[in-house]
Design a protein around this motif. Sequence first.
Motif, PDB file in Angstrom:
ATOM      1  N   GLY A 191      29.672  37.292  31.849  1.00 61.18           N
ATOM      2  CA  GLY A 191      28.722  36.189  31.927  1.00 61.18           C
ATOM      3  C   GLY A 191      29.292  34.950  31.273  1.00 61.18           C
ATOM      4  N   ASP A 192      28.410  34.060  30.860  1.00 64.56           N
ATOM      5  CA  ASP A 192      28.843  32.793  30.275  1.00 64.56           C
ATOM      6  C   ASP A 192      29.840  33.014  29.147  1.00 64.56           C
ATOM      7  OD1 ASP A 192      27.284  31.366  31.975  1.00 64.56           O
ATOM      8  OD2 ASP A 192      25.531  31.517  30.681  1.00 64.56           O
ATOM      9  N   VAL A 193      30.721  32.029  28.980  1.00 61.91           N
ATOM     10  CA  VAL A 193      31.733  32.099  27.926  1.00 61.91           C
ATOM     11  C   VAL A 193      31.047  32.436  26.599  1.00 61.91           C
ATOM     12  CG1 VAL A 193      33.574  30.803  26.761  1.00 61.91           C
ATOM     13  CG2 VAL A 193      32.993  30.294  29.143  1.00 61.91           C
ATOM     14  N   GLY A 194      31.662  33.294  25.826  1.00 62.64           N
ATOM     15  CA  GLY A 194      31.104  33.616  24.509  1.00 62.64           C
ATOM     16  C   GLY A 194      30.224  34.852  24.523  1.00 62.64           C
ATOM     17  N   ASN A 197      28.501  40.116  27.880  1.00 61.80           N
ATOM     18  CA  ASN A 197      27.740  40.778  28.930  1.00 61.80           C
ATOM     19  C   ASN A 197      28.492  40.792  30.261  1.00 61.80           C
ATOM     20  OD1 ASN A 197      25.603  41.244  27.263  1.00 61.80           O
ATOM     21  ND2 ASN A 197      24.577  39.309  27.795  1.00 61.80           N
ATOM     22  N   ILE A 198      28.409  41.937  30.910  1.00 66.87           N
ATOM     23  CA  ILE A 198      28.978  42.051  32.252  1.00 66.87           C
ATOM     24  C   ILE A 198      27.862  41.737  33.240  1.00 66.87           C
ATOM     25  CG2 ILE A 198      29.855  43.738  33.933  1.00 66.87           C
ATOM     26  CD1 ILE A 198      31.882  42.932  31.810  1.00 66.87           C
ATOM     27  N   ILE A 199      28.167  40.912  34.230  1.00 70.58           N
ATOM     28  CA  ILE A 199      27.183  40.627  35.269  1.00 70.58           C
ATOM     29  C   ILE A 199      27.051  41.884  36.118  1.00 70.58           C
ATOM     30  CG2 ILE A 199      26.582  39.118  37.205  1.00 70.58           C
ATOM     31  CD1 ILE A 199      26.954  37.578  34.609  1.00 70.58           C
ATOM     32  N   SER A 213      32.778  32.827  32.706  1.00 68.92           N
ATOM     33  CA  SER A 213      33.927  32.555  31.849  1.00 68.92           C
ATOM     34  C   SER A 213      35.190  32.464  32.709  1.00 68.92           C
ATOM     35  CB  SER A 213      34.071  33.654  30.806  1.00 68.92           C
ATOM     36  OG  SER A 213      34.083  34.903  31.417  1.00 68.92           O
ATOM     37  N   LYS A 214      36.041  31.547  32.344  1.00 69.39           N
ATOM     38  CA  LYS A 214      37.290  31.350  33.093  1.00 69.39           C
ATOM     39  C   LYS A 214      38.306  32.392  32.629  1.00 69.39           C
ATOM     40  CE  LYS A 214      36.657  27.115  35.106  1.00 69.39           C
ATOM     41  NZ  LYS A 214      35.249  27.385  35.271  1.00 69.39           N
ATOM     42  N   THR A 215      39.026  32.957  33.588  1.00 70.90           N
ATOM     43  CA  THR A 215      40.078  33.899  33.203  1.00 70.90           C
ATOM     44  C   THR A 215      41.424  33.223  33.447  1.00 70.90           C
ATOM     45  OG1 THR A 215      39.902  34.793  35.419  1.00 70.90           O
ATOM     46  CG2 THR A 215      38.804  36.018  33.691  1.00 70.90           C
TER      47      THR A 215
END
Length: 272
Positions: A191-194, A197-199, A213-215
């Motif tokens: 999910g969002d950076v920080g 949580n896995i979507i 989050s950017k990989t």
Amino acid sequence: MPSTSSSHKIDVRKERSGLILLKFGGSVITFKEKPLSPNMECINHLSRIIASIDKPLIIVHGGGSFGHYWSVKYEMHTKPARYDLKGVSVVHESMIALNELLVKGLIESGAKPYSVMPSVFMHGLEPIVKRIEELEAIAVGGAVPVTFGDIVHVAEQNYSILSGDALMTILAEALLPSKVIFLVNVDGLYGDVGTQNIIREINYETYKSATFSKTTLDVTGGMNRKIEEGLKIAASGIDVVLVNGLKPQRVLNAINGCDFEGTLIRHEERRG
Ligand code: IPE
């Protein structure tokens, strides 16, 4: 917002030929940060799983620290161009070398892999549907076609990297498998950076409207590319799952259609 619990059932309403299309991410079967290093432990555990599966299966694998390593060195991308021919040779050879390690592991575990390089069923970047259908026939007959992201000749000395993720879409659109699974080296889409949580589930709408989050990017686009390809496959009416390939039970559960942990890219109803 997409929900974030991490266990759910795969939708089995769309069972077709029973074919499963499985991608072994390069970050799963190699140590991506260390040049030319296969993760043999992982190759062996995945091989044992494949040997235990009694369903038609096609495997696509990525480049990891083999193909990507050389593609970066020789500045080769997914855009057709006149790349350094030494780079073309070296990238192609490195993918054959990784494919051989995987195929040997599969044979030792009792699976029946049948290695097929993409130029057999691709004309440059265009699929040769009859050849792709042959892969399905091989899978239905009990052997496991194993293909891979590669460097392909497009035309007039122009070559292009063709990623394993793009091959997944090409094969899925041609064969409409009942299940498409991407094995990655993380638990799914975060999910969002920080957040940790896995979507649990996304579709086109939720993906476009949320910020993920950017990989780290590689020459073929990393996780974002996988999601983009997954969304295209889902648009063909097929559920796509992202599962941690380093966790054998999750891989087995995803293949068998049991509860699994990971991210489901929910299929769209097919139009027409
Ligand atoms: C890469 O395929 C192929 C080459 C670089 C030649 P992928 O882009 O599918 O590889 P991974 O799975 O991300 O490592």
